[in-house]
Design a protein around this motif. Structure first.
Motif, PDB file in Angstrom:
ATOM      1  N   ALA A 104       0.866  -1.191   0.024  1.00 37.06           N
ATOM      2  CA  ALA A 104      -0.021  -0.108  -0.172  1.00 37.06           C
ATOM      3  C   ALA A 104       0.815   1.027  -0.064  1.00 37.06           C
ATOM      4  O   ALA A 104       1.822   1.088   0.419  1.00 37.06           O
ATOM      5  CB  ALA A 104      -0.964  -0.107   1.267  1.00 37.06           C
ATOM      6  N   PRO A 105       0.521   2.435  -0.572  1.00 37.44           N
ATOM      7  CA  PRO A 105       0.985   3.718  -0.462  1.00 37.44           C
ATOM      8  C   PRO A 105       1.595   3.915   1.031  1.00 37.44           C
ATOM      9  O   PRO A 105       0.668   3.737   1.935  1.00 37.44           O
ATOM     10  CB  PRO A 105      -0.034   4.644  -0.982  1.00 37.44           C
ATOM     11  CG  PRO A 105      -0.892   3.908  -1.787  1.00 37.44           C
ATOM     12  CD  PRO A 105      -0.797   2.698  -1.045  1.00 37.44           C
ATOM     13  N   GLY A 106       2.927   4.551   1.305  1.00 34.18           N
ATOM     14  CA  GLY A 106       3.379   4.767   2.267  1.00 34.18           C
ATOM     15  C   GLY A 106       3.871   3.603   3.496  1.00 34.18           C
ATOM     16  O   GLY A 106       4.192   3.985   4.519  1.00 34.18           O
ATOM     17  N   ILE A 107       3.776   2.419   2.707  1.00 29.87           N
ATOM     18  CA  ILE A 107       3.910   1.274   3.782  1.00 29.87           C
ATOM     19  C   ILE A 107       5.765   1.318   3.874  1.00 29.87           C
ATOM     20  O   ILE A 107       6.045   0.888   4.923  1.00 29.87           O
ATOM     21  CB  ILE A 107       3.478   0.110   3.125  1.00 29.87           C
ATOM     22  CG1 ILE A 107       3.308  -1.073   4.079  1.00 29.87           C
ATOM     23  CG2 ILE A 107       4.439  -0.373   1.815  1.00 29.87           C
ATOM     24  CD1 ILE A 107       2.307  -0.943   4.997  1.00 29.87           C
ATOM     25  N   GLY A 108       6.345   1.759   2.897  1.00 28.58           N
ATOM     26  CA  GLY A 108       7.689   1.685   2.869  1.00 28.58           C
ATOM     27  C   GLY A 108       8.478   1.082   1.814  1.00 28.58           C
ATOM     28  O   GLY A 108       9.856   0.655   1.765  1.00 28.58           O
ATOM     29  N   LYS A 109       7.771   0.792   0.637  1.00 25.45           N
ATOM     30  CA  LYS A 109       8.405   0.425  -0.393  1.00 25.45           C
ATOM     31  C   LYS A 109       9.947   0.990  -0.707  1.00 25.45           C
ATOM     32  O   LYS A 109      10.711   0.506  -1.199  1.00 25.45           O
ATOM     33  CB  LYS A 109       7.393   0.052  -1.443  1.00 25.45           C
ATOM     34  CG  LYS A 109       6.159  -0.672  -1.123  1.00 25.45           C
ATOM     35  CD  LYS A 109       5.243  -0.553  -2.408  1.00 25.45           C
ATOM     36  CE  LYS A 109       4.831   0.577  -2.727  1.00 25.45           C
ATOM     37  NZ  LYS A 109       3.842   1.272  -1.817  1.00 25.45           N
ATOM     38  N   SER A 110       9.675   2.318  -1.002  1.00 22.34           N
ATOM     39  CA  SER A 110      10.705   3.204  -1.493  1.00 22.34           C
ATOM     40  C   SER A 110      11.818   2.900  -0.486  1.00 22.34           C
ATOM     41  O   SER A 110      13.046   2.981  -1.062  1.00 22.34           O
ATOM     42  CB  SER A 110      10.481   4.673  -1.675  1.00 22.34           C
ATOM     43  OG  SER A 110       9.257   4.589  -2.622  1.00 22.34           O
ATOM     44  N   THR A 111      11.602   3.196   0.730  1.00 25.86           N
ATOM     45  CA  THR A 111      12.511   2.979   1.812  1.00 25.86           C
ATOM     46  C   THR A 111      13.320   1.891   1.798  1.00 25.86           C
ATOM     47  O   THR A 111      14.444   1.861   1.935  1.00 25.86           O
ATOM     48  CB  THR A 111      11.735   3.328   3.320  1.00 25.86           C
ATOM     49  OG1 THR A 111      11.048   4.288   3.188  1.00 25.86           O
ATOM     50  CG2 THR A 111      12.714   3.272   4.343  1.00 25.86           C
ATOM     51  N   ARG A 145      17.650  10.294   5.116  1.00 23.23           N
ATOM     52  CA  ARG A 145      17.299   9.836   6.240  1.00 23.23           C
ATOM     53  C   ARG A 145      18.112   8.449   6.650  1.00 23.23           C
ATOM     54  O   ARG A 145      17.900   7.986   7.763  1.00 23.23           O
ATOM     55  CB  ARG A 145      15.925   9.646   6.343  1.00 23.23           C
ATOM     56  CG  ARG A 145      15.077  10.928   6.487  1.00 23.23           C
ATOM     57  CD  ARG A 145      13.536  10.886   6.204  1.00 23.23           C
ATOM     58  NE  ARG A 145      12.878  10.324   7.552  1.00 23.23           N
ATOM     59  CZ  ARG A 145      11.716  10.346   7.750  1.00 23.23           C
ATOM     60  NH1 ARG A 145      10.818  10.691   6.808  1.00 23.23           N
ATOM     61  NH2 ARG A 145      11.337   9.650   8.912  1.00 23.23           N
ATOM     62  N   MET A 274       9.302   0.440  11.540  1.00 24.74           N
ATOM     63  CA  MET A 274       9.721   1.586  10.772  1.00 24.74           C
ATOM     64  C   MET A 274       9.916   2.814  11.953  1.00 24.74           C
ATOM     65  O   MET A 274       9.259   2.852  12.636  1.00 24.74           O
ATOM     66  CB  MET A 274       8.236   2.256  10.079  1.00 24.74           C
ATOM     67  CG  MET A 274       8.692   3.573   9.130  1.00 24.74           C
ATOM     68  SD  MET A 274      10.069   3.383   8.002  1.00 24.74           S
ATOM     69  CE  MET A 274       8.990   3.175   6.512  1.00 24.74           C
ATOM     70  N   ALA A 276      12.803   6.320  12.784  1.00 21.62           N
ATOM     71  CA  ALA A 276      13.257   7.422  11.935  1.00 21.62           C
ATOM     72  C   ALA A 276      14.364   7.373  10.963  1.00 21.62           C
ATOM     73  O   ALA A 276      14.505   8.099  10.033  1.00 21.62           O
ATOM     74  CB  ALA A 276      13.982   8.410  13.317  1.00 21.62           C
ATOM     75  N   GLY A 277      15.272   6.109  11.158  1.00 21.84           N
ATOM     76  CA  GLY A 277      16.429   6.191  10.267  1.00 21.84           C
ATOM     77  C   GLY A 277      16.132   4.961   9.241  1.00 21.84           C
ATOM     78  O   GLY A 277      16.844   4.232   8.764  1.00 21.84           O
ATOM     79  N   GLY A 278      14.830   4.666   8.967  1.00 14.69           N
ATOM     80  CA  GLY A 278      14.304   3.709   8.058  1.00 14.69           C
ATOM     81  C   GLY A 278      13.887   2.559   8.680  1.00 14.69           C
ATOM     82  O   GLY A 278      13.452   2.499   9.755  1.00 14.69           O
TER      83      GLY A 278
HETATM   84  P1  TYD Z   1       8.039   5.107   1.663  1.00 12.40           P
HETATM   85  O1  TYD Z   1       9.063   4.312   1.583  1.00 12.40           O
HETATM   86  O2  TYD Z   1       8.118   6.393   0.619  1.00 12.40           O
HETATM   87  O3  TYD Z   1       6.455   4.457   1.291  1.00 12.40           O
HETATM   88  P2  TYD Z   1       6.164   3.781  -0.203  1.00 12.40           P
HETATM   89  O4  TYD Z   1       7.277   3.997  -1.223  1.00 12.40           O
HETATM   90  O5  TYD Z   1       5.703   2.421   0.238  1.00 12.40           O
HETATM   91  O6  TYD Z   1       4.892   4.671  -0.483  1.00 12.40           O
HETATM   92  O7  TYD Z   1       7.795   5.797   3.160  1.00 12.40           O
HETATM   93  C1  TYD Z   1       6.753   5.488   3.721  1.00 12.40           C
HETATM   94  C2  TYD Z   1       6.618   6.103   5.255  1.00 12.40           C
HETATM   95  O8  TYD Z   1       7.757   5.930   6.303  1.00 12.40           O
HETATM   96  C3  TYD Z   1       6.626   7.667   5.095  1.00 12.40           C
HETATM   97  O9  TYD Z   1       5.349   8.141   5.669  1.00 12.40           O
HETATM   98  C4  TYD Z   1       7.792   7.971   5.996  1.00 12.40           C
HETATM   99  C5  TYD Z   1       8.102   6.971   6.666  1.00 12.40           C
HETATM  100  N1  TYD Z   1       9.499   6.992   7.184  1.00 12.40           N
HETATM  101  C6  TYD Z   1      10.133   6.879   8.418  1.00 12.40           C
HETATM  102  O10 TYD Z   1       9.244   6.924   9.193  1.00 12.40           O
HETATM  103  N2  TYD Z   1      11.440   6.908   8.570  1.00 12.40           N
HETATM  104  C7  TYD Z   1      12.376   6.716   7.646  1.00 12.40           C
HETATM  105  O11 TYD Z   1      13.605   6.585   7.758  1.00 12.40           O
HETATM  106  C8  TYD Z   1      11.872   7.121   6.402  1.00 12.40           C
HETATM  107  C9  TYD Z   1      12.749   7.011   4.948  1.00 12.40           C
HETATM  108  C10 TYD Z   1      10.371   6.937   6.086  1.00 12.40           C
END
Ligand code: TYD
Ligand code: MG
Length: 468
Positions: A104-111, A145, A274, A276-278
């Motif tokens: 889902a969006p915002g779950i952390g895929k890009s992270t 981050r 999740m 602060a640092g990923g």
């Molecule tokens: P993101 O990876 O952009 O989600 P997706 O690509 O799946 O849509 O980031 C998801 C959430 O994680 C965003 O709301 C911010 C949070 N986040 C943290 O809490 N700590 C972190 O270090 C990072 C990079 C993101």
């Protein structure tokens, strides 16, 4: 007769038909047919399709090779350095494979992909991050981050498929992430980006690229409301590996599981938190969940199996008298239908009848449990919540249990009882209430039926509670 130039493909079940219809003839879904252009078949293959192959074609036909004579490629897996991700992949990324990472969006895929690429770069593996969603500046902001390694990842922002393919060809990374497949489009197709036609075409061409060049490609994909990766069936057939990133956005725990894996088991699950640092790998998730378990009424520890790994999670229930008809049934982390069945069996086999009560069940930490072994935990949590009596023993240790509940009130055995018990023992949670096994297992409080399990659970509290 003129050859049809386009066909209509169902977004849900990939059913194909020549004419458009409001309802898919294959799966009955409404408004799910999308037009796809049929490319004109050309070359030798086309003439072969037309009739009997020519002598020249027969001479050029591929020859079969005995499997023993096939040169096996013992190619090294590329470790992403994110331990839980590598484990779910079956030991790392296989060169030349196409992996779909859905969530889902915002779950952390890009992270997670950013972290993986950062680690790979740090270990000297060439990588490339292609962003179709965010600008390079936004990608940089996230990388800041994630730490210095993530800032070394080369990035390209592009959405046109031919340019992306060309960029990958010229950069020749070993691992490339495309974030996300839904933003990519082929200019030859008229359909909008994210449509089945576009997603399928892009994935097919990227698959060809991965196989030809030996580059491991990770496609990031968004999931639709019902939890399937967009363009679902279509993509799942095509790719080598489908990973699903789950969890609630508001909660910190995330799980990654493989729905399909051509190079490993599909049962493995990785747990992350999740921060602060990923994303931080949770190497001992049971410890977290047991620590957080309370000894209040309605709380019980479930000895679950996620893939091949035992996992202790807290199941909580709340029962209250209802003001609405029908009363509320809320299930977080377990299947709703399963909850309905457990309530029916409870009412019939020694538990409370809750036809007039609201029932809420929650698996703590935002974890999803999808195995039948969770039934007993749900039933005991509900019974405890209803009585207002905790199941923890007098010293405050929570009750641990597992087992599937049958419709006749019997407890049925589930996979790996030994591993479940061993995990519970690690945290001092013995005895564990569960169905009897063929051979007696140490630490198991055997309950053949739900009624037995309820009796054991209540007796544990001590004589004054059993009398109540
Ligand atoms: P993101 O990876 O952009 O989600 P997706 O690509 O799946 O849509 O980031 C998801 C959430 O994680 C965003 O709301 C911010 C949070 N986040 C943290 O809490 N700590 C972190 O270090 C990072 C990079 C993101
Ligand atoms: Mg993203």
């Amino acid at each position: 007769m003129a050859k049809p130039r386009s066909k209509h493909v169902c977004r849900e079940c990939a059913h194909e038909s020549l004419r458009w219809a409001g309802q898919c003839p294959g799966c009955g879904e409404w408004n799910s047919l999308e037009e796809v252009v049929i490319a004109a078949a050309a070359g030798v293959a086309a003439s072969a399709r037309a009739g009997r192959p020519s002598a020249a074609l027969i001479a050029a036909a591929p020859r079969a090779v005995r499997l023993r004579e096939v040169v096996s490629e013992h190619r090294r897996r590329l470790r992403s350095g994110v331990g839980e991700l590598d484990r779910v992949l079956g030991g790392g990324l296989v060169p030349g494979s196409l992996v779909l990472l859905g969530g889902a969006p915002g779950i952390g895929k890009s992270t997670i992909t950013g972290m993986a690429l950062g680690n790979l770069v740090a270990s000297g593996t060439p990588v490339l991050y292609i962003s179709g969603e965010e600008s390079a500046a936004q990608v940089r902001l996230r990388a800041e981050r994630l730490g210095p390694a993530a800032l070394e990842v080369p990035v390209i922002t592009e959405t046109e498929l031919p340019l992306i393919v060309a960029a990958i060809e010229s950069e020749r990374p070993a691992v490339c992430v495309i974030d996300s497949i839904q933003t990519i489009s082929c200019p030859e197709l008229s359909a909008a980006p994210g449509s089945v036609a576009q997603v399928r075409e892009a994935a097919a061409r990227l698959m060809e690229l991965a196989k030809r060049t030996g580059i491991a490609l990770i496609l990031v994909g968004h999931v639709t409301k019902d939890g399937s990766v967009a363009g679902p069936r279509v993509l799942e057939h095509l790719v080598d590996c489908v990973l699903l990133f789950e969890g609630e956005r508001e909660r910190s725990y995330r799980t990654v599981r493989a729905l399909k894996n051509r190079f490993g088991a599909t049962s493995e699950v990785g747990v992350f938190e999740m921060r602060a640092g990923g994303l931080v790998e949770v190497e001992d998730p049971s410890a977290r969940f047991v620590d957080e378990a309370s000894n209040a009424p309605g709380s019980v520890v479930l000895c679950a199996i996620e893939g091949t790994r035992p996992l202790l999670v807290e199941v909580q229930a709340l029962v209250g008298s209802s003001e609405i008809v029908p009363p509320r049934r809320v299930a977080n982390g377990i299947d709703r239908n399963r909850l309905a069945m457990i309530l029916a069996v409870l009412a019939r086999h020694g538990g409370p009848a809750l036809g007039g009560s609201d029932v809420f069940v929650n698996v703590a930490g935002g974890v999803r449990v999808e195995e039948p072994g969770a039934d007993l935990a749900v039933a005991l949590a509900i019974a405890s919540a209803h009585r207002g009596d905790p199941l923890a023993d007098p010293s405050g240790r929570p009750l641990a249990c597992f087992g599937e509940i049958g419709l006749t009130g019997e407890l049925r055995s589930v996979t790996h009882p030994d591993r479940r018990l061993a995990e519970a023992a690690k945290f001092g949670l013995t005895p564990v209430v569960g169905p009897p096994d063929r051979e007696p297992i140490k630490g198991l409080a055997e309950a053949a039926t739900l009624r037995d399990a309820l009796r054991i659970a209540i007796r544990r509290r001590g004589p004054e509670s059993a009398a109540a």
